[in-house]
Structures are given as C-alpha cells and as structure tokens.
Write a protein that holds these residues in place. Structure first.
Motif, PDB file in Angstrom:
ATOM      1  N   LEU A  68       0.840  -1.192   0.000  1.00 45.02           N
ATOM      2  CA  LEU A  68       0.000   0.000   0.000  1.00 45.02           C
ATOM      3  C   LEU A  68       0.876   1.243   0.000  1.00 45.02           C
ATOM      4  O   LEU A  68       1.942   1.270   0.617  1.00 45.02           O
ATOM      5  CB  LEU A  68      -0.903   0.033   1.234  1.00 45.02           C
ATOM      6  CG  LEU A  68      -1.953  -1.064   1.401  1.00 45.02           C
ATOM      7  CD1 LEU A  68      -2.664  -0.905   2.736  1.00 45.02           C
ATOM      8  CD2 LEU A  68      -2.954  -1.040   0.256  1.00 45.02           C
ATOM      9  N   SER A  69       0.415   2.270  -0.695  1.00 50.84           N
ATOM     10  CA  SER A  69       1.094   3.570  -0.690  1.00 50.84           C
ATOM     11  C   SER A  69       0.066   4.634  -1.062  1.00 50.84           C
ATOM     12  O   SER A  69      -1.123   4.353  -1.186  1.00 50.84           O
ATOM     13  CB  SER A  69       2.278   3.561  -1.672  1.00 50.84           C
ATOM     14  OG  SER A  69       1.823   3.308  -2.992  1.00 50.84           O
ATOM     15  N   TYR A  70       0.490   5.892  -1.214  1.00 52.12           N
ATOM     16  CA  TYR A  70      -0.340   6.970  -1.755  1.00 52.12           C
ATOM     17  C   TYR A  70      -1.740   6.989  -1.116  1.00 52.12           C
ATOM     18  O   TYR A  70      -2.754   6.847  -1.798  1.00 52.12           O
ATOM     19  CB  TYR A  70      -0.436   6.776  -3.269  1.00 52.12           C
ATOM     20  CG  TYR A  70      -0.797   8.009  -4.076  1.00 52.12           C
ATOM     21  CD1 TYR A  70       0.153   8.974  -4.374  1.00 52.12           C
ATOM     22  CD2 TYR A  70      -2.076   8.180  -4.568  1.00 52.12           C
ATOM     23  CE1 TYR A  70      -0.174  10.081  -5.147  1.00 52.12           C
ATOM     24  CE2 TYR A  70      -2.421   9.283  -5.330  1.00 52.12           C
ATOM     25  CZ  TYR A  70      -1.464  10.235  -5.620  1.00 52.12           C
ATOM     26  OH  TYR A  70      -1.796  11.332  -6.392  1.00 52.12           O
ATOM     27  N   PRO A  71      -1.827   7.205   0.207  1.00 52.72           N
ATOM     28  CA  PRO A  71      -3.106   7.087   0.917  1.00 52.72           C
ATOM     29  C   PRO A  71      -4.005   8.321   0.751  1.00 52.72           C
ATOM     30  O   PRO A  71      -4.101   9.182   1.626  1.00 52.72           O
ATOM     31  CB  PRO A  71      -2.671   6.916   2.370  1.00 52.72           C
ATOM     32  CG  PRO A  71      -1.376   7.670   2.447  1.00 52.72           C
ATOM     33  CD  PRO A  71      -0.700   7.454   1.122  1.00 52.72           C
ATOM     34  N   TYR A  72      -4.678   8.390  -0.361  1.00 49.39           N
ATOM     35  CA  TYR A  72      -5.516   9.532  -0.731  1.00 49.39           C
ATOM     36  C   TYR A  72      -6.760   9.535   0.168  1.00 49.39           C
ATOM     37  O   TYR A  72      -7.725   8.817  -0.058  1.00 49.39           O
ATOM     38  CB  TYR A  72      -5.902   9.400  -2.205  1.00 49.39           C
ATOM     39  CG  TYR A  72      -6.359  10.658  -2.885  1.00 49.39           C
ATOM     40  CD1 TYR A  72      -7.495  11.338  -2.475  1.00 49.39           C
ATOM     41  CD2 TYR A  72      -5.672  11.158  -3.981  1.00 49.39           C
ATOM     42  CE1 TYR A  72      -7.922  12.482  -3.126  1.00 49.39           C
ATOM     43  CE2 TYR A  72      -6.093  12.309  -4.641  1.00 49.39           C
ATOM     44  CZ  TYR A  72      -7.219  12.960  -4.214  1.00 49.39           C
ATOM     45  OH  TYR A  72      -7.638  14.097  -4.868  1.00 49.39           O
ATOM     46  N   ILE A  83      -8.382   6.002  -0.464  1.00 47.95           N
ATOM     47  CA  ILE A  83      -8.055   5.160  -1.607  1.00 47.95           C
ATOM     48  C   ILE A  83      -6.538   5.090  -1.689  1.00 47.95           C
ATOM     49  O   ILE A  83      -5.892   5.958  -2.287  1.00 47.95           O
ATOM     50  CB  ILE A  83      -8.655   5.703  -2.918  1.00 47.95           C
ATOM     51  CG1 ILE A  83     -10.172   5.789  -2.816  1.00 47.95           C
ATOM     52  CG2 ILE A  83      -8.243   4.814  -4.092  1.00 47.95           C
ATOM     53  CD1 ILE A  83     -10.843   6.345  -4.050  1.00 47.95           C
ATOM     54  N   PRO A  84      -5.926   4.103  -1.055  1.00 50.24           N
ATOM     55  CA  PRO A  84      -4.476   3.938  -1.189  1.00 50.24           C
ATOM     56  C   PRO A  84      -4.146   3.235  -2.496  1.00 50.24           C
ATOM     57  O   PRO A  84      -4.976   2.510  -3.053  1.00 50.24           O
ATOM     58  CB  PRO A  84      -4.114   3.061   0.009  1.00 50.24           C
ATOM     59  CG  PRO A  84      -5.341   2.246   0.254  1.00 50.24           C
ATOM     60  CD  PRO A  84      -6.518   3.092  -0.172  1.00 50.24           C
ATOM     61  N   GLU A  85      -2.941   3.469  -2.983  1.00 50.70           N
ATOM     62  CA  GLU A  85      -2.501   2.683  -4.134  1.00 50.70           C
ATOM     63  C   GLU A  85      -2.366   1.226  -3.697  1.00 50.70           C
ATOM     64  O   GLU A  85      -1.739   0.919  -2.680  1.00 50.70           O
ATOM     65  CB  GLU A  85      -1.163   3.186  -4.651  1.00 50.70           C
ATOM     66  CG  GLU A  85      -0.651   2.378  -5.834  1.00 50.70           C
ATOM     67  CD  GLU A  85       0.784   2.707  -6.189  1.00 50.70           C
ATOM     68  OE1 GLU A  85       1.021   3.823  -6.676  1.00 50.70           O
ATOM     69  OE2 GLU A  85       1.657   1.843  -5.961  1.00 50.70           O
ATOM     70  N   SER A  86      -2.965   0.324  -4.500  1.00 51.42           N
ATOM     71  CA  SER A  86      -2.927  -1.109  -4.176  1.00 51.42           C
ATOM     72  C   SER A  86      -2.771  -1.923  -5.456  1.00 51.42           C
ATOM     73  O   SER A  86      -3.479  -2.910  -5.656  1.00 51.42           O
ATOM     74  CB  SER A  86      -4.202  -1.525  -3.431  1.00 51.42           C
ATOM     75  OG  SER A  86      -5.363  -1.187  -4.172  1.00 51.42           O
ATOM     76  N   PHE A  87      -1.833  -1.511  -6.309  1.00 56.04           N
ATOM     77  CA  PHE A  87      -1.715  -2.160  -7.611  1.00 56.04           C
ATOM     78  C   PHE A  87      -1.355  -3.642  -7.490  1.00 56.04           C
ATOM     79  O   PHE A  87      -1.699  -4.438  -8.368  1.00 56.04           O
ATOM     80  CB  PHE A  87      -0.694  -1.426  -8.490  1.00 56.04           C
ATOM     81  CG  PHE A  87       0.743  -1.730  -8.178  1.00 56.04           C
ATOM     82  CD1 PHE A  87       1.414  -2.743  -8.840  1.00 56.04           C
ATOM     83  CD2 PHE A  87       1.425  -0.998  -7.219  1.00 56.04           C
ATOM     84  CE1 PHE A  87       2.739  -3.024  -8.547  1.00 56.04           C
ATOM     85  CE2 PHE A  87       2.747  -1.275  -6.922  1.00 56.04           C
ATOM     86  CZ  PHE A  87       3.402  -2.295  -7.593  1.00 56.04           C
ATOM     87  N   GLN A  88      -0.684  -4.028  -6.413  1.00 54.19           N
ATOM     88  CA  GLN A  88      -0.341  -5.437  -6.250  1.00 54.19           C
ATOM     89  C   GLN A  88      -1.581  -6.308  -6.061  1.00 54.19           C
ATOM     90  O   GLN A  88      -1.538  -7.516  -6.315  1.00 54.19           O
ATOM     91  CB  GLN A  88       0.608  -5.621  -5.069  1.00 54.19           C
ATOM     92  CG  GLN A  88       2.034  -5.186  -5.359  1.00 54.19           C
ATOM     93  CD  GLN A  88       2.992  -5.549  -4.237  1.00 54.19           C
ATOM     94  OE1 GLN A  88       2.579  -6.048  -3.181  1.00 54.19           O
ATOM     95  NE2 GLN A  88       4.272  -5.303  -4.441  1.00 54.19           N
ATOM     96  N   ALA A  89      -2.685  -5.707  -5.650  1.00 55.89           N
ATOM     97  CA  ALA A  89      -3.943  -6.437  -5.522  1.00 55.89           C
ATOM     98  C   ALA A  89      -4.701  -6.476  -6.841  1.00 55.89           C
ATOM     99  O   ALA A  89      -5.756  -7.108  -6.924  1.00 55.89           O
ATOM    100  CB  ALA A  89      -4.813  -5.808  -4.438  1.00 55.89           C
ATOM    101  N   GLY A  90      -4.203  -5.803  -7.863  1.00 53.28           N
ATOM    102  CA  GLY A  90      -4.847  -5.793  -9.167  1.00 53.28           C
ATOM    103  C   GLY A  90      -6.101  -4.959  -9.218  1.00 53.28           C
ATOM    104  O   GLY A  90      -6.977  -5.195 -10.057  1.00 53.28           O
ATOM    105  N   VAL A 117      -1.841   2.806 -10.688  1.00 61.41           N
ATOM    106  CA  VAL A 117      -1.024   3.413  -9.632  1.00 61.41           C
ATOM    107  C   VAL A 117      -1.416   4.865  -9.388  1.00 61.41           C
ATOM    108  O   VAL A 117      -1.920   5.561 -10.267  1.00 61.41           O
ATOM    109  CB  VAL A 117       0.486   3.305  -9.944  1.00 61.41           C
ATOM    110  CG1 VAL A 117       0.911   1.854 -10.038  1.00 61.41           C
ATOM    111  CG2 VAL A 117       0.849   4.053 -11.203  1.00 61.41           C
ATOM    112  N   ASP A 118      -1.166   5.291  -8.147  1.00 63.02           N
ATOM    113  CA  ASP A 118      -1.425   6.659  -7.691  1.00 63.02           C
ATOM    114  C   ASP A 118      -2.826   7.146  -8.060  1.00 63.02           C
ATOM    115  O   ASP A 118      -3.002   8.219  -8.661  1.00 63.02           O
ATOM    116  CB  ASP A 118      -0.358   7.611  -8.243  1.00 63.02           C
ATOM    117  CG  ASP A 118       1.024   7.332  -7.690  1.00 63.02           C
ATOM    118  OD1 ASP A 118       1.127   6.583  -6.702  1.00 63.02           O
ATOM    119  OD2 ASP A 118       2.013   7.847  -8.242  1.00 63.02           O
TER     120      ASP A 118
END
Length: 260
Positions: A68-72, A83-90, A117-118
């Motif tokens: 998780l990153s980018y915790p908008y 809405i955090p970045e969660s690209f690893q979850a697809g 992402v982001d």
C-alpha cells in the motif's frame, strides 16, 4: 522535514513518502506510506498535529497482505474515506473509516486492472472523477481518466482517455487534485529524468463526460529538487489545503539519493 523514517516507532521503516492530510475538529491527520523493512511492503501510517508544524507519529493505521502507498484520504457526507494505491492487488480499493483515524475497513473495488497506480479522486459537477497511471512497463507515461455518478461506481473510462500517453513528464499523479469552485488543478510527477524528480501543475479547462482539456499552470515545476539536504534529488508529491483567504498548508515529500 517534519517526519522521517526515524519518526516511525512501531515498524522498521526504510523510508516514508506520499503524505496526505485532512483536518478534523482542529487536528490535522497526516497519512503516508511507510516502507516496512521487515515485511518488504508499504503500509499506511498516521501522524497528527494541532498547528500543522509540529507533528507526532502515532501508528500504522492500515496494512494489507499486499503493498500500500499513496493514501488519498478525503471526507464525503460526514464520513472519511481512503483510496491507497494497491496495484499489487490488481485493483483500486476504497476504504472507509470505522473509527477515524485509526481503524479502516474495505468497502469496494472501484476498478480492476494489472497496473493502476497513484489513483487520485475528486468530486466535481455532480460526478466523481479519478486519474490513475496505467503503463505496466513502469514507464510512468500513461494517464487514464474515469468517472462515475456514485463513489462506489460503476466507473467508466472517459472517451478521451488516456489523456496523457507516451509522456513521462506529466502523466503520473503527484498528489491531491485541488478543486475550488470551477478551478481544478492536478499535479503531475515529472519522471522523464528519474522517477519522481519534480512536480508540474496543470489546470483543467474542460471536464465533461465527453470532453477533457488542460493547460500548464506555469512553465516551471512547482516542486523541484534543491540539490542538497532532505530533498536534494527529488520531490514528487504535494497535498495542498486552503485554510483561509490568505493562508494555505501543504505537505510534500523529498528524496536524497544514498551516497556511493
């Protein structure tokens, strides 16, 4: 810097990044990525401040089995969402605060895809809009735009999306989209030199379900590396809030490359 990896007390932090702020009852809450050295993935941490200058680290507020990153973080109808970045979850995932600011629960998948992402969301003209960078080759050069009538969707891709293609200078989001009346500004990472080198600002001049147009706010970056200190080699994020007619507060991040 008001917070560094040394500020993190509950996990071993490799770095901190992507700060987003929100104010509630006179207290500023800052959410940001902590790269957990032990788990090898990003987690979302919380710090708080009463004046925006002195910050106290609190704890990890959200962690998953994936990065998780980018915790908008944003407020909507008396509730708080992230809405955090969660690209690893697809997917792009929406969370809601069960007990703000420390307890969050998963609500819905907004979009699915191999590389999203982001994600940067905002509300304008009775619709929700969302930017996300989507090049799976990690070139940071393809910005797509989606919209929906309701926060949880269904979400549709804009007919002019991708709105940026093959341009790593202005594609990848760099923080909160700022909306004030009919003025909308998005921030973009300049990754043409290196990832997250500096930040440009773009004013959105037309935004409907059929049309999109934007133009640079200025000819120079709004954030750039200083050449020395904590932001010597890069700045790639900004979250700005207007607190009065004459006063703003913003959080940013910076990068200093390790010496070899």
């Amino acid at each position: 810097p008001v917070l560094t990896r040394e500020s993190v007390s509950d996990v071993p932090a490799t770095f901190v990044a992507d700060p987003f702020m929100i104010e509630k009852n006179g207290t500023w809450c800052m959410f940001f990525e902590v790269m957990n050295w032990r788990t090898g993935k990003g987690e979302i941490a919380l710090a708080q401040s009463h004046d925006g200058f002195a910050w106290t680290y609190q704890q990890i507020a959200l962690a998953e089995q994936f990065h998780l990153s980018y915790p908008y973080v944003f407020a909507w109808k008396d509730d708080y969402y992230m809405i955090p970045e969660s690209f690893q979850a697809g997917s792009i995932r929406l969370y809601k605060a069960e007990k703000f600011p420390t307890r969050w629960s998963f609500v819905a998948e907004l979009l699915k895809g191999p590389y999203l992402v982001d994600p940067s969301i905002f509300h304008y003209d009775n619709k929700w809009w969302l930017f996300t960078e989507t090049n799976p080759e990690v070139r940071h050069d393809c910005l797509r735009l989606y919209f929906a009538d309701e926060l949880t969707g269904p979400w549709c891709e804009h007919p002019e999306s991708p709105i940026v293609k093959d341009n790593a200078k202005i594609a990848r989001p760099a923080g909160r989209v700022h909306v004030q009346g009919n003025q909308i500004v998005r921030y973009a990472q300049d990754c043409s030199v290196s990832y997250g080198h500096q930040v440009h600002a773009y004013k959105i001049t037309k935004l409907t379900a059929k049309n999109y147009a934007e133009e640079p706010v200025c000819s120079h970056p709004v954030l750039a590396p200083s050449g020395s200190g904590w932001n010597a080699d890069g700045m790639h994020h900004v979250d700005a809030h207007r607190v009065s007619d004459e006063r703003w507060i913003a959080c940013v991040d910076g990068r200093r490359a390790p010496k070899i």
